[in-house]
Design a protein around this motif. Structure first.
Motif, PDB file in Angstrom:
ATOM      1  N   LEU A 120       0.355 -12.653 -19.379  1.00  0.00           N
ATOM      2  CA  LEU A 120      -0.217 -11.473 -19.726  1.00  0.00           C
ATOM      3  C   LEU A 120       0.510 -10.586 -19.000  1.00  0.00           C
ATOM      4  CD1 LEU A 120      -2.605  -9.407 -20.444  1.00  0.00           C
ATOM      5  CD2 LEU A 120      -3.748 -10.331 -18.209  1.00  0.00           C
ATOM      6  N   ARG A 121       0.894  -9.467 -19.549  1.00  0.00           N
ATOM      7  CA  ARG A 121       1.657  -8.414 -18.695  1.00  0.00           C
ATOM      8  C   ARG A 121       0.769  -7.179 -18.891  1.00  0.00           C
ATOM      9  NH1 ARG A 121       8.101  -8.655 -19.640  1.00  0.00           N
ATOM     10  NH2 ARG A 121       7.779  -6.606 -18.809  1.00  0.00           N
ATOM     11  N   ILE A 122       0.526  -6.505 -17.665  1.00  0.00           N
ATOM     12  CA  ILE A 122      -0.161  -5.219 -17.757  1.00  0.00           C
ATOM     13  C   ILE A 122       0.745  -4.273 -17.013  1.00  0.00           C
ATOM     14  CG2 ILE A 122      -2.184  -4.038 -16.899  1.00  0.00           C
ATOM     15  CD1 ILE A 122      -3.201  -6.910 -16.655  1.00  0.00           C
ATOM     16  N   THR A 123       1.039  -3.204 -17.708  1.00  0.00           N
ATOM     17  CA  THR A 123       1.515  -1.838 -17.187  1.00  0.00           C
ATOM     18  C   THR A 123       0.391  -0.820 -17.106  1.00  0.00           C
ATOM     19  OG1 THR A 123       2.174  -0.874 -19.125  1.00  0.00           O
ATOM     20  CG2 THR A 123       3.674  -2.178 -18.058  1.00  0.00           C
ATOM     21  N   ALA A 124       0.486  -0.157 -15.849  1.00  0.00           N
ATOM     22  CA  ALA A 124      -0.681   0.703 -15.565  1.00  0.00           C
ATOM     23  C   ALA A 124      -0.252   1.594 -14.416  1.00  0.00           C
ATOM     24  CB  ALA A 124      -1.850  -0.133 -15.161  1.00  0.00           C
ATOM     25  N   THR A 125      -1.060   2.472 -14.203  1.00  0.00           N
ATOM     26  CA  THR A 125      -0.938   3.312 -13.023  1.00  0.00           C
ATOM     27  C   THR A 125      -2.077   2.990 -12.122  1.00  0.00           C
ATOM     28  OG1 THR A 125      -0.259   5.334 -14.154  1.00  0.00           O
ATOM     29  CG2 THR A 125      -1.228   5.776 -12.217  1.00  0.00           C
ATOM     30  N   ALA A 126      -1.972   2.678 -10.891  1.00  0.00           N
ATOM     31  CA  ALA A 126      -2.770   2.397  -9.570  1.00  0.00           C
ATOM     32  C   ALA A 126      -3.344   3.488  -9.298  1.00  0.00           C
ATOM     33  CB  ALA A 126      -2.217   1.343  -8.840  1.00  0.00           C
ATOM     34  N   VAL A 127      -4.501   3.710  -9.252  1.00  0.00           N
ATOM     35  CA  VAL A 127      -5.446   4.671  -8.698  1.00  0.00           C
ATOM     36  C   VAL A 127      -6.104   4.424  -7.449  1.00  0.00           C
ATOM     37  CG1 VAL A 127      -7.060   6.689  -9.120  1.00  0.00           C
ATOM     38  CG2 VAL A 127      -5.480   6.018 -10.944  1.00  0.00           C
ATOM     39  N   ARG A 128      -5.868   5.045  -6.402  1.00  0.00           N
ATOM     40  CA  ARG A 128      -6.484   4.513  -5.176  1.00  0.00           C
ATOM     41  C   ARG A 128      -7.917   5.056  -5.000  1.00  0.00           C
ATOM     42  NH1 ARG A 128      -6.941   7.507   0.110  1.00  0.00           N
ATOM     43  NH2 ARG A 128      -7.596   5.817   1.704  1.00  0.00           N
ATOM     44  N   TYR A 178       0.925  -0.974   0.065  1.00  0.00           N
ATOM     45  CA  TYR A 178       0.062  -0.084   0.053  1.00  0.00           C
ATOM     46  C   TYR A 178       0.862   1.222   0.120  1.00  0.00           C
ATOM     47  CZ  TYR A 178      -2.962   3.808   1.540  1.00  0.00           C
ATOM     48  OH  TYR A 178      -3.745   4.741   1.884  1.00  0.00           O
ATOM     49  N   GLU A 179       1.916   1.209   0.855  1.00  0.00           N
ATOM     50  CA  GLU A 179       2.751   2.321   1.027  1.00  0.00           C
ATOM     51  C   GLU A 179       3.659   2.463  -0.389  1.00  0.00           C
ATOM     52  OE1 GLU A 179       2.797   4.758   3.380  1.00  0.00           O
ATOM     53  OE2 GLU A 179       1.093   3.526   4.624  1.00  0.00           O
ATOM     54  N   GLN A 180       4.018   1.576  -1.191  1.00  0.00           N
ATOM     55  CA  GLN A 180       4.536   1.430  -2.269  1.00  0.00           C
ATOM     56  C   GLN A 180       3.738   2.249  -3.310  1.00  0.00           C
ATOM     57  OE1 GLN A 180       5.974  -2.371  -2.269  1.00  0.00           O
ATOM     58  NE2 GLN A 180       7.173  -2.249  -0.446  1.00  0.00           N
ATOM     59  N   LEU A 181       2.428   1.831  -3.359  1.00  0.00           N
ATOM     60  CA  LEU A 181       1.608   2.304  -4.439  1.00  0.00           C
ATOM     61  C   LEU A 181       1.277   3.649  -4.227  1.00  0.00           C
ATOM     62  CD1 LEU A 181      -0.915  -0.843  -4.248  1.00  0.00           C
ATOM     63  CD2 LEU A 181       0.459   0.000  -6.281  1.00  0.00           C
ATOM     64  N   ILE A 182       1.362   4.065  -2.903  1.00  0.00           N
ATOM     65  CA  ILE A 182       0.915   5.481  -2.633  1.00  0.00           C
ATOM     66  C   ILE A 182       2.135   6.421  -3.349  1.00  0.00           C
ATOM     67  CG2 ILE A 182       0.753   7.388  -0.864  1.00  0.00           C
ATOM     68  CD1 ILE A 182      -1.749   5.530  -1.559  1.00  0.00           C
ATOM     69  N   ALA A 183       3.439   5.984  -2.972  1.00  0.00           N
ATOM     70  CA  ALA A 183       4.559   6.534  -3.182  1.00  0.00           C
ATOM     71  C   ALA A 183       4.865   6.627  -4.651  1.00  0.00           C
ATOM     72  CB  ALA A 183       5.934   6.111  -2.455  1.00  0.00           C
ATOM     73  N   ASN A 184       4.636   5.333  -5.425  1.00  0.00           N
ATOM     74  CA  ASN A 184       4.836   5.504  -6.718  1.00  0.00           C
ATOM     75  C   ASN A 184       3.649   4.496  -7.521  1.00  0.00           C
ATOM     76  OD1 ASN A 184       5.662   4.863  -9.556  1.00  0.00           O
ATOM     77  ND2 ASN A 184       7.794   4.517  -8.899  1.00  0.00           N
TER      78      ASN A 184
END
Length: 131
Positions: A71-79, A50-56
């Motif tokens: 399958l490989r997915i690149t994305a931005t994780a948005v809370r 969670y902290e890693q997702l918030i930071a980057n």
């Protein structure tokens, strides 16, 4: 996007990569849900991920199938801090409801934004889907 969801539901363990400073971190995940036209995953507020997702919020997901493709997915994780989003993801995973609840202060959900999914195998050319 439905093809991506189906692949992840058919192969329920995928690997989520985040960054911890300059160190990549990869761990198995299993939640994926469709809510309001977006793909969501769930984690706990108390977890390092969670902290890693918030930071980057830049992530990559990798999953493989028993049939030999991956399958490989690149994305931005948005809370998404809405109760409705947390409840919708947990509704797809009754087994998590002993550990998480929409209002417990620990359940967190993220959706994939600006995602590029690449289906690959040893026998076919890669196929890309964006959503």
């Amino acid at each position: 996007m439905e093809e991506v969801l189906k692949f992840l539901k058919d192969n329920p363990t995928y690997y989520l990569a985040t960054m911890d400073g300059s160190q990549p971190r990869v761990r198995p995940f299993g939640t994926i849900a469709l809510f309001e036209g977006r793909l969501y995953f769930q984690t706990g507020h108390v977890k390092n991920v969670y902290e890693q997702l918030i930071a980057n919020p830049q992530i990559e997901i990798c999953a493989s199938s028993h049939q030999g493709g991956w399958l490989r997915i690149t994305a931005t994780a948005v809370r998404d801090d809405r109760r409705e989003a947390r409840a919708a993801v947990l509704a797809d995973y009754p087994s998590l409801q002993d550990m998480y609840a929409p209002d417990d202060g620990n359940c967190e959900v993220f959706y994939l934004k600006d995602a590029t999914a690449v289906f690959s195998s040893f026998t076919a050319e890669p196929r890309t889907i964006t959503f």
